[in-house]
Design an enzyme around this catalytic site. Sequence first.
Site, mmCIF file in Angstrom:
data_model
loop_
_atom_site.group_PDB
_atom_site.id
_atom_site.type_symbol
_atom_site.label_atom_id
_atom_site.label_comp_id
_atom_site.label_asym_id
_atom_site.label_seq_id
_atom_site.Cartn_x
_atom_site.Cartn_y
_atom_site.Cartn_z
ATOM 1 N N LYS A 1 32.139 101.283 42.880
ATOM 2 C CA LYS A 1 32.171 102.575 43.757
ATOM 3 C C LYS A 1 33.609 103.194 42.238
ATOM 4 C CE LYS A 1 33.185 103.623 47.492
ATOM 5 N NZ LYS A 1 32.893 103.853 48.468
ATOM 6 N N LYS B 1 16.132 84.274 10.241
ATOM 7 C CA LYS B 1 16.400 86.084 9.880
ATOM 8 C C LYS B 1 14.913 86.242 10.084
ATOM 9 C CE LYS B 1 17.487 88.251 5.262
ATOM 10 N NZ LYS B 1 16.679 88.369 4.735
ATOM 11 N N LYS C 1 20.170 79.559 15.582
ATOM 12 C CA LYS C 1 19.787 79.796 17.206
ATOM 13 C C LYS C 1 18.837 80.884 16.535
ATOM 14 C CE LYS C 1 21.390 83.852 17.864
ATOM 15 N NZ LYS C 1 21.210 84.816 17.498
ATOM 16 N N ASP C 2 18.141 81.031 17.925
ATOM 17 C CA ASP C 2 16.546 82.346 17.567
ATOM 18 C C ASP C 2 17.151 83.200 17.119
ATOM 19 O OD1 ASP C 2 14.206 80.488 17.712
ATOM 20 O OD2 ASP C 2 14.534 81.153 19.446
ATOM 21 N N ASP C 3 16.824 83.784 16.512
ATOM 22 C CA ASP C 3 17.212 85.582 16.617
ATOM 23 C C ASP C 3 16.750 85.991 17.889
ATOM 24 O OD1 ASP C 3 17.393 88.685 16.181
ATOM 25 O OD2 ASP C 3 16.302 88.264 14.662
ATOM 26 N N HIS D 1 24.575 85.400 24.004
ATOM 27 C CA HIS D 1 24.696 86.393 23.313
ATOM 28 C C HIS D 1 25.191 87.480 23.951
ATOM 29 C CE1 HIS D 1 22.951 89.326 20.561
ATOM 30 N NE2 HIS D 1 22.730 87.967 19.438
ATOM 31 N N GLY E 1 29.044 89.500 9.773
ATOM 32 C CA GLY E 1 29.571 89.921 8.571
ATOM 33 C C GLY E 1 30.190 88.029 7.680
ATOM 34 N N GLY F 1 23.970 84.722 9.435
ATOM 35 C CA GLY F 1 23.080 85.245 8.919
ATOM 36 C C GLY F 1 22.818 85.178 7.435
ATOM 37 N N GLY F 2 23.092 86.259 6.939
ATOM 38 C CA GLY F 2 23.196 86.980 5.896
ATOM 39 C C GLY F 2 24.275 86.186 5.136
#
Lengths: 405, 405
Positions: free
Chosen positions: A94, A143, A169-171, A260, A333, A355-356
């Site tokens: 609450k 990706k 890892k999967d997206d 995640h 990043g 990733g990138g």
Amino acid sequence: MSYCIATYRIHDDHADFHKKAQSIAVGMTVGSWTELPQAKRDAMKKHLGEVYAVEVHESPDGSAGTRYADIRIAYPDINFSRDIPALLVTVFGKISMDGRIKLTHLDLSSDFLSSFPGPKFGIDGIRELLGVNDRPLLMSIFKSVIGLSAAELREQFMRQAQGGVDLVKDDEILFENDLTPITTRVRLCIESANIVEQETGRKLLYAANLTGRTFQLRDQALRAIDAGANALLFNVLSYGYDVLQELSADPEITVPIMAHPALAGAMYPSPHYGIAAPVLLGQLMRLAGADLVLFPSPYGSVTMPREENLSIRDELHTTALGVKRSMPVPSAGIHPGLVPKIIRDFGRDVVVNAGGGIHGHPLGTEAGGQAFVQAIDAAMHGVPLSEYAEAHPELKAALELWGGE
Amino acid sequence: MSYCIATYRIHDDHADFHKKAQSIAVGMTVGSWTELPQAKRDAMKKHLGEVYAVEVHESPDGSAGTRYADIRIAYPDINFSRDIPALLVTVFGKISMDGRIKLTHLDLSSDFLSSFPGPKFGIDGIRELLGVNDRPLLMSIFKSVIGLSAAELREQFMRQAQGGVDLVKDDEILFENDLTPITTRVRLCIESANIVEQETGRKLLYAANLTGRTFQLRDQALRAIDAGANALLFNVLSYGYDVLQELSADPEITVPIMAHPALAGAMYPSPHYGIAAPVLLGQLMRLAGADLVLFPSPYGSVTMPREENLSIRDELHTTALGVKRSMPVPSAGIHPGLVPKIIRDFGRDVVVNAGGGIHGHPLGTEAGGQAFVQAIDAAMHGVPLSEYAEAHPELKAALELWGGE
């Protein structure tokens, strides 16, 4: 008596914070106190919340919106059951709706903690699965997987695996779909991982995204494990911490679970509302049994202040919690030039996750992985990246594109 | 093609909002677009998110923090499964952590909606259970129940029931405990409700708080129903919407479910972050199957702006959603003097819900209920409360204490 203590930061230009603290302590536990007859008070005393501390920060210049207090309230354990939903409703149910209030910290009692088995693998268990003990782990992220065929997915996995990563890892936005349902993905990726292992001796974990309806998640996980899955990815906050705990504590779910942080931004970034990142993505994820926890790194475009990141790390690493340690995975990043900084901030018990920074390498995905392997190698041997890059063209190309030490 | 459209409010003093919108549309779906070869684009087109609208609100005076845009992105249904976790991760998973962004609205496709059975009872079903069709319903909330004995709980229930309320709800912080476990509470309260029904002919719903571990909730609900429960209270946000849907869609759970908003304040109040209240407490609660939904009223101490409240009402009432309508329960700070205003704001399809406004009545809990019954009676007949109070001492005492029309 045993208590869990919640800390709140409350912004208010005029409030009597001591009175406010009292009203939380009473209102969130026994409901009323001063009106109770003495006999009733004696009986209710053990249920009454207590003001543990009130630290008022007056506005330095009297400007609106800058006055706040950190208020700590102790909640008797006897009031709530030993599960995260009960804990959260008790300390922030609450009251979350009552003005500018943010839950910033939780000190949980050893009695409360004793009901939580925590991560099944944790840092040491994951290292054992991979046979890697002396350096940060390296993970890459699929990706642009929506709409990929099984063959395309397999090929992308292979390129990542051959670059030398420890985990893929999967997206998190890949749900059950006709092209690449979880059992298909798992079979193809684990098959590819086995090929790479035979060639190189390196083991690989593939975290398949566990999705669907809540009461079918366990069966879905078992199907994935049956198909060969050796890790699972889970969007914890879209299901609830307790669902993670149900899965992680299940003796038949015999693989690490990676949490995640999807949706976390709805709760942690405001200075005035929500739940602080170290609680949301550190303590509660670990308590619910996440073996690895992703969160926005302080380095990239999706950023979080560095001190918040280090507090998440502390929650995942601290031995005080009495359960296995979770592996921090600062994400977004990340490029090879950041590796020395990541190791300075997190130590070697961290996953370098890109990733990138892998797929966007000028020489391709495989070279992208290699550049990271080289950066980790350099950093662990105390060699400046720029020096190490002389003899390592993949790292050299990465540093030229993204910069770094 | 079929899409679900998400609207975001993004605050940024300098951003190119059109570019930002494009990056969301691509980044949250196919991942990359401009780099793709034409053949690949043709195959991926059906998965690509689309910018549906960008409405930039320039800062009127150039002052920092006041420039924002409302951005609408269409997400192809083909990308995600038909469940709320997949929807939320798709439209607000990663992007929730990317700057000052708030999810303000969702337009869901009829294809997506067709997988959701919605509330089992809804407004009409609840009215049928109670036999009340022509006026707002009246609910009271247990007060200070932690530490109460079964006998004390029973007595408090009886006083509420005798005041003439239609529903009584558990306190949301009452978990399984030795004194009053759910089956004990249900037996005592339903027994008392039956006594009152025999005396007065009035039916009563008692919403027992369903708590505990996620995978045991269904069994716990069935035990409660077996003990006689005719409604359940559920802290939806501490478990996840999909858990509510699992329970509400279960054919063996044959009673209305009341959704409590505990923890909602961690997500809706910030203008910069989170999920707007009409989505969080309106649309998604109804979609997941809540028959009644509590939310902070605009009248009391725990407040929400009136227009947000009315938007929640609209989400719960609209016939556009294709599922049964949910009963809105604006809560906190409600006293009898507010009844005409509540009816003007919500119509008669509303639950007038009071805690302190009933238990705090100068003549006691029973009189507290009666004062509300009288206020509802007056308002439905267009009689000013002050006039009606002349012949009704309970209402008169309430108006004297709390004021009102």
